[in-house]
Scaffold this active site. Structure first.
Site, PDB file in Angstrom:
ATOM      1  N   GLN A  10      38.150  42.552  35.518  1.00  0.00           N
ATOM      2  CA  GLN A  10      38.100  42.123  36.913  1.00  0.00           C
ATOM      3  C   GLN A  10      38.419  43.291  37.838  1.00  0.00           C
ATOM      4  O   GLN A  10      39.295  44.101  37.561  1.00  0.00           O
ATOM      5  CB  GLN A  10      39.084  40.971  37.134  1.00  0.00           C
ATOM      6  CG  GLN A  10      38.747  40.095  38.311  1.00  0.00           C
ATOM      7  CD  GLN A  10      39.450  38.739  38.226  1.00  0.00           C
ATOM      8  OE1 GLN A  10      39.762  38.256  37.138  1.00  0.00           O
ATOM      9  NE2 GLN A  10      39.674  38.124  39.364  1.00  0.00           N
ATOM     10  N   SER A  95      40.891  43.310  29.462  1.00  0.00           N
ATOM     11  CA  SER A  95      41.243  41.957  29.900  1.00  0.00           C
ATOM     12  C   SER A  95      40.070  41.013  29.647  1.00  0.00           C
ATOM     13  O   SER A  95      39.693  40.800  28.498  1.00  0.00           O
ATOM     14  CB  SER A  95      41.677  41.972  31.371  1.00  0.00           C
ATOM     15  OG  SER A  95      42.263  40.752  31.738  1.00  0.00           O
ATOM     16  N   LEU A  96      39.452  40.434  30.694  1.00  0.00           N
ATOM     17  CA  LEU A  96      38.325  39.530  30.452  1.00  0.00           C
ATOM     18  C   LEU A  96      37.212  40.213  29.676  1.00  0.00           C
ATOM     19  O   LEU A  96      36.416  39.555  28.990  1.00  0.00           O
ATOM     20  CB  LEU A  96      37.785  38.977  31.762  1.00  0.00           C
ATOM     21  CG  LEU A  96      36.810  39.856  32.561  1.00  0.00           C
ATOM     22  CD1 LEU A  96      35.361  39.620  32.140  1.00  0.00           C
ATOM     23  CD2 LEU A  96      36.958  39.640  34.033  1.00  0.00           C
ATOM     24  N   ARG A 120      39.345  30.167  31.960  1.00  0.00           N
ATOM     25  CA  ARG A 120      40.396  31.181  32.052  1.00  0.00           C
ATOM     26  C   ARG A 120      40.659  31.556  33.501  1.00  0.00           C
ATOM     27  O   ARG A 120      41.808  31.653  33.943  1.00  0.00           O
ATOM     28  CB  ARG A 120      39.983  32.417  31.239  1.00  0.00           C
ATOM     29  CG  ARG A 120      41.016  33.536  31.150  1.00  0.00           C
ATOM     30  CD  ARG A 120      40.447  34.639  30.257  1.00  0.00           C
ATOM     31  NE  ARG A 120      41.359  35.749  30.016  1.00  0.00           N
ATOM     32  CZ  ARG A 120      41.425  36.858  30.751  1.00  0.00           C
ATOM     33  NH1 ARG A 120      40.621  36.998  31.804  1.00  0.00           N
ATOM     34  NH2 ARG A 120      42.268  37.825  30.442  1.00  0.00           N
ATOM     35  N   HIS A 204      48.679  38.783  33.439  1.00  0.00           N
ATOM     36  CA  HIS A 204      49.269  39.489  32.291  1.00  0.00           C
ATOM     37  C   HIS A 204      50.789  39.623  32.400  1.00  0.00           C
ATOM     38  O   HIS A 204      51.347  40.703  32.202  1.00  0.00           O
ATOM     39  CB  HIS A 204      48.605  40.856  32.100  1.00  0.00           C
ATOM     40  CG  HIS A 204      47.141  40.770  31.808  1.00  0.00           C
ATOM     41  ND1 HIS A 204      46.661  40.241  30.637  1.00  0.00           N
ATOM     42  CD2 HIS A 204      46.060  41.107  32.547  1.00  0.00           C
ATOM     43  CE1 HIS A 204      45.334  40.264  30.668  1.00  0.00           C
ATOM     44  NE2 HIS A 204      44.955  40.777  31.814  1.00  0.00           N
ATOM     45  N   GLN A 253      47.039  37.599  25.119  1.00  0.00           N
ATOM     46  CA  GLN A 253      46.576  38.517  26.156  1.00  0.00           C
ATOM     47  C   GLN A 253      46.843  37.972  27.560  1.00  0.00           C
ATOM     48  O   GLN A 253      47.062  38.736  28.507  1.00  0.00           O
ATOM     49  CB  GLN A 253      45.075  38.761  25.965  1.00  0.00           C
ATOM     50  CG  GLN A 253      44.469  39.836  26.832  1.00  0.00           C
ATOM     51  CD  GLN A 253      43.078  39.440  27.290  1.00  0.00           C
ATOM     52  OE1 GLN A 253      42.928  38.523  28.085  1.00  0.00           O
ATOM     53  NE2 GLN A 253      42.076  40.126  26.763  1.00  0.00           N
TER      54      GLN A 253
END
Length: 315
Positions: A10, A95-96, A120, A204, A253
């Site tokens: 992102q 991340s994503l 998510r 996170h 995560q």
């Protein structure tokens, strides 16, 4: 020569990303159509036309970035003869982007990846009321020093290292007051810069536990296959191949540190000489050039990039 393909997270989104791919290549159009169908929405229109504030919403940005990355992969497969299982030593995502990497490696279908990322994004946005959390970038402090700053700033609240991006870039996340304290402590500790980030939630960190619980439930309902190529997980900075372990790493995560510096160092140390960032932007390419100076790093996100990649491949 060993190759790794990496997938952005992102912040890399931009209105118009992937539009030229869809205009020029049928496999790219098919990816966007598949995502639209999976989400029962015209996400592709938002990706191509905006508005930017709608694209930036976490629930849209996450599946949108995955869509562009998988569109690039599908075009590379058809136009340049890419076979990840044969050609890549590792894949990884920030991340994503880890979902994009897993979809590219065949662990998830594109439709499942889109639905998981929509879930998510919504779960991460709703986990913490607006204004309660914050994130800040600490520039010029290595990970151990930044972690120490976060621990000192917590003072009974949540403040932890969220992203270890490397090259003196660490992002901390948690309760807003604690993160604000971390900014001031970091400045006093010699950080070149320390500033709050314009994000919608404290990603996170432990405040995201409600989202982690939702993702554990969502992932348990999805069919996973072992990846065709080893996927270096954010929270392990090492490959995960077993579907059960992949699910555990994805759940961890949500509240854990994105260990990007260690992930790149692991891959470079395992012989990777060429990294390709697949999808929107060049954020990871810039980080890799500083983390693995002896390796090559390039971004592939438009038809010109694909033509260059194809021209550079051995016949």
């Amino acid at each position: 020569m060993a190759i790794a393909f990496v997938f952005p997270g992102q912040g890399s989104q931009a209105v118009g990303m992937g539009k030229a791919l869809a205009a020029n290549f049928a496999p790219a159009r098919q990816v966007f159509e598949e995502v639209d169908g999976a989400l029962s929405s015209n996400l592709s229109t938002i990706i191509f036309e905006g508005p930017a504030d709608t694209l930036t919403l976490t629930e849209n940005a996450q599946p949108a970035l995955m869509s562009v990355s998988l569109a690039v992969i599908r075009v590379l497969e058809t136009e340049a003869g890419l076979d990840l299982a044969r050609d890549a030593k590792f894949v990884a995502g920030h991340s994503l982007g880890e979902y994009s990497a897993l979809a590219a490696a065949g662990t998830f279908s594109i439709a499942d990846a889109a639905r998981l990322l929509r879930t998510r994004g919504q779960a991460m946005q709703k986990a913490v009321p607006v204004g309660v959390g914050a994130m800040a970038a600490l520039i010029g402090l290595e990970f151990s020093a930044a972690s120490s700053v976060a621990a000192e700033a917590a003072q009974g609240e949540i403040c932890q290292a969220a992203n270890d991006n490397g090259a003196g870039q660490v992002v901390v996340s948690g309760n807003k007051a604690a993160v604000e304290r971390a900014v001031e402590i970091a400045k006093a500790r010699g950080a070149k810069r320390a500033m709050l980030l314009p994000v919608s939630a404290p990603f996170h960190c432990a405040l995201m536990q409600p989202a982690a619980d939702i993702m554990a439930d969502a992932l348990a309902k999805v069919s996973l296959r072992a990846p065709a190529v080893p996927v270096v997980a954010n929270v392990r900075a090492a490959p995960v191949n077993d579907p059960g372990e992949i699910i555990r790493a994805l759940v961890e995560q949500v509240t854990g540190t994105v260990r990007w510096r260690e992930s790149i160092q692991f891959m470079a140390g395992s012989g990777v000489s060429d990294f390709y960032e697949i999808g929107a932007g060049k954020v990871l390419t810039g980080l890799i050039k500083r983390l693995a100076e002896s390796a090559n790093a390039n971004a592939i996100g438009n038809p010109e990039d694909i033509a260059s990649f194809k021209a550079g491949r051995k016949p």
